[in-house]
Design a protein around this motif. Structure first.
Motif, PDB file in Angstrom:
ATOM      1  N   ASP A  63       0.844  -1.196   0.000  1.00  0.00           N
ATOM      2  CA  ASP A  63       0.000   0.000   0.000  1.00  0.00           C
ATOM      3  C   ASP A  63       0.878   1.245   0.000  1.00  0.00           C
ATOM      4  N   PRO A  64       0.834   2.054  -1.055  1.00  0.00           N
ATOM      5  CA  PRO A  64       1.674   3.267  -1.118  1.00  0.00           C
ATOM      6  C   PRO A  64       1.366   4.253   0.014  1.00  0.00           C
ATOM      7  N   ALA A  65       0.148   4.185   0.566  1.00  0.00           N
ATOM      8  CA  ALA A  65      -0.224   5.133   1.613  1.00  0.00           C
ATOM      9  C   ALA A  65       0.112   4.626   3.013  1.00  0.00           C
ATOM     10  N   TRP A  93      13.718   5.814   2.883  1.00  0.00           N
ATOM     11  CA  TRP A  93      14.572   6.450   1.882  1.00  0.00           C
ATOM     12  C   TRP A  93      13.887   6.398   0.511  1.00  0.00           C
ATOM     13  N   CYS A  94      13.290   5.273   0.173  1.00  0.00           N
ATOM     14  CA  CYS A  94      12.608   5.138  -1.115  1.00  0.00           C
ATOM     15  C   CYS A  94      11.454   6.125  -1.229  1.00  0.00           C
ATOM     16  N   LEU A  95      10.696   6.305  -0.154  1.00  0.00           N
ATOM     17  CA  LEU A  95       9.580   7.246  -0.191  1.00  0.00           C
ATOM     18  C   LEU A  95      10.072   8.667  -0.391  1.00  0.00           C
ATOM     19  N   ALA A  96      11.184   9.011   0.250  1.00  0.00           N
ATOM     20  CA  ALA A  96      11.719  10.366   0.147  1.00  0.00           C
ATOM     21  C   ALA A  96      12.432  10.620  -1.175  1.00  0.00           C
ATOM     22  N   ASN A  97      12.793   9.550  -1.889  1.00  0.00           N
ATOM     23  CA  ASN A  97      13.556   9.701  -3.131  1.00  0.00           C
ATOM     24  C   ASN A  97      12.839   8.989  -4.290  1.00  0.00           C
ATOM     25  N   GLY A  98      11.673   9.436  -4.588  1.00  0.00           N
ATOM     26  CA  GLY A  98      10.944   8.880  -5.724  1.00  0.00           C
ATOM     27  C   GLY A  98       9.543   8.422  -5.381  1.00  0.00           C
ATOM     28  N   GLY A  99       9.289   8.146  -4.125  1.00  0.00           N
ATOM     29  CA  GLY A  99       7.942   7.821  -3.700  1.00  0.00           C
ATOM     30  C   GLY A  99       7.471   6.413  -3.967  1.00  0.00           C
ATOM     31  N   VAL A 100       8.336   5.510  -4.462  1.00  0.00           N
ATOM     32  CA  VAL A 100       7.943   4.133  -4.768  1.00  0.00           C
ATOM     33  C   VAL A 100       8.575   3.187  -3.752  1.00  0.00           C
ATOM     34  N   ILE A 101       7.729   2.391  -3.086  1.00  0.00           N
ATOM     35  CA  ILE A 101       8.212   1.406  -2.119  1.00  0.00           C
ATOM     36  C   ILE A 101       7.767   0.031  -2.579  1.00  0.00           C
ATOM     37  N   ASP A 102       8.712  -0.790  -3.014  1.00  0.00           N
ATOM     38  CA  ASP A 102       8.418  -2.178  -3.362  1.00  0.00           C
ATOM     39  C   ASP A 102       9.654  -3.022  -3.076  1.00  0.00           C
ATOM     40  N   VAL A 103       9.519  -4.324  -3.275  1.00  0.00           N
ATOM     41  CA  VAL A 103      10.614  -5.236  -2.950  1.00  0.00           C
ATOM     42  C   VAL A 103      11.869  -4.902  -3.736  1.00  0.00           C
ATOM     43  N   ILE A 104      11.716  -4.583  -5.035  1.00  0.00           N
ATOM     44  CA  ILE A 104      12.875  -4.306  -5.888  1.00  0.00           C
ATOM     45  C   ILE A 104      13.589  -3.042  -5.437  1.00  0.00           C
TER      46      ILE A 104
END
Length: 281
Positions: A63-65, A93-104
């Motif tokens: 869930d991105p949110a 860190w992923c959220l702050a630098n691109g906004g995408v959080i996934d396994v990869i």
């Protein structure tokens, strides 16, 4: 539980004798502390629920949110598992630098920071967390469990520090007690529900407070004597501090004097006036 050993200090003929006696007493106390039962002093505490940590991390991937919903109180060092702590840190860190959080993305960040090896199985461990996901709508509940267990562990560590410091000798007792009180007080104030309000939330709360007396005539306060202002604010209420702020010559003193006269004469309520204004000379 056995009581701590009590040793007699013999005040002999010199400083060396006293120093040796004090050292023996401290050694005896330290030996007693190390003999406490498992979990009572320094051993890993039972306040750990790795399933809740994994459930929280899994929701971040799905869930991105999810992460913004828990960032107001949950930090990476609140996780007991070092691997889980690194995954959460990488997710932030992923959220702050691109906004995408996934396994990869998270795996790439862990590899970049040379922390992927801290996960048992590397990328396979991230995939396992993803596949073991519960309902993402419960993310704040699961994160709260992680946070509250961290508080419990911190309380145990604080208690251990207070215990050891006390038995190894206290010089200033009041400072010792004040420090212990402050440490536990800070933990007590860090509950999940104790977060601060945003500016928007604070403004809405103020407006709601102002609207309440207007909607309820019984809740109206002491009128200012200016109909428009009374309609907007519902008057003055107990426990409120009202500031009148303006540049020089704008009528602050005249306004507050008129309010005081209105309250005293029209409302029949006693008024005390204090002034701290002084001339430059």
């Amino acid at each position: 539980m056995a009581q701590p050993p009590i040793t007699q200090t013999t005040f002999g003929v010199g400083v060396a004798t006293l120093t040796a006696a004090v050292r023996r007493e401290r050694d005896a106390r330290a030996a007693w502390l190390t003999s406490l039962p498992d979990g009572a002093c320094g051993n890993p505490p039972p306040q750990v629920l790795l399933d809740a940590e994994a459930a929280t991390l899994s929701a971040l991937f799905l869930d991105p949110a999810a992460l913004p919903m828990v960032q107001d109180f949950l930090k990476h060092d609140h996780f007991f598992s070092e691997a889980h702590s690194r995954i959460y840190e990488a997710s932030e860190w992923c959220l702050a630098n691109g906004g995408v959080i996934d396994v990869i993305k998270v795996g790439a960040r862990l590899k970049q920071t040379e922390r992927l090896q801290q996960l048992d199985g590397g990328m396979a461990y991230l995939a396992k967390i993803l596949n073991d996901s519960p309902a993402t709508t419960n993310v704040r509940h699961h994160a709260a469990i992680v946070y509250e267990l961290w508080r419990a562990r911190r309380a145990i560590e604080t208690a251990r520090h207070v215990l050891v410091s006390g038995y190894l000798g206290v010089g200033d007792v009041q400072a010792y007690l004040d420090g212990a009180t402050q440490s536990f007080g800070e933990l007590a104030r860090k509950s999940v529900g104790a977060r601060g309000m945003t500016n928007g939330e604070a403004l809405r709360a103020i407006i709601a407070k102002l609207d309440a007396p207007i909607d309820n005539p019984l809740g109206r306060g002491i009128p200012y004597g200016f109909p428009t202002l009374d309609k907007l604010t519902g008057g003055m209420h107990s426990s409120e501090t009202i500031y009148v702020i303006a540049t020089t010559g704008r009528g602050k003193t005249t306004f507050t004097t008129n309010v005081a006269l209105h309250v005293a004469i029209k409302c029949g309520i006693g008024v005390e006036v204090f002034t701290t204004e002084t001339e430059k000379e």
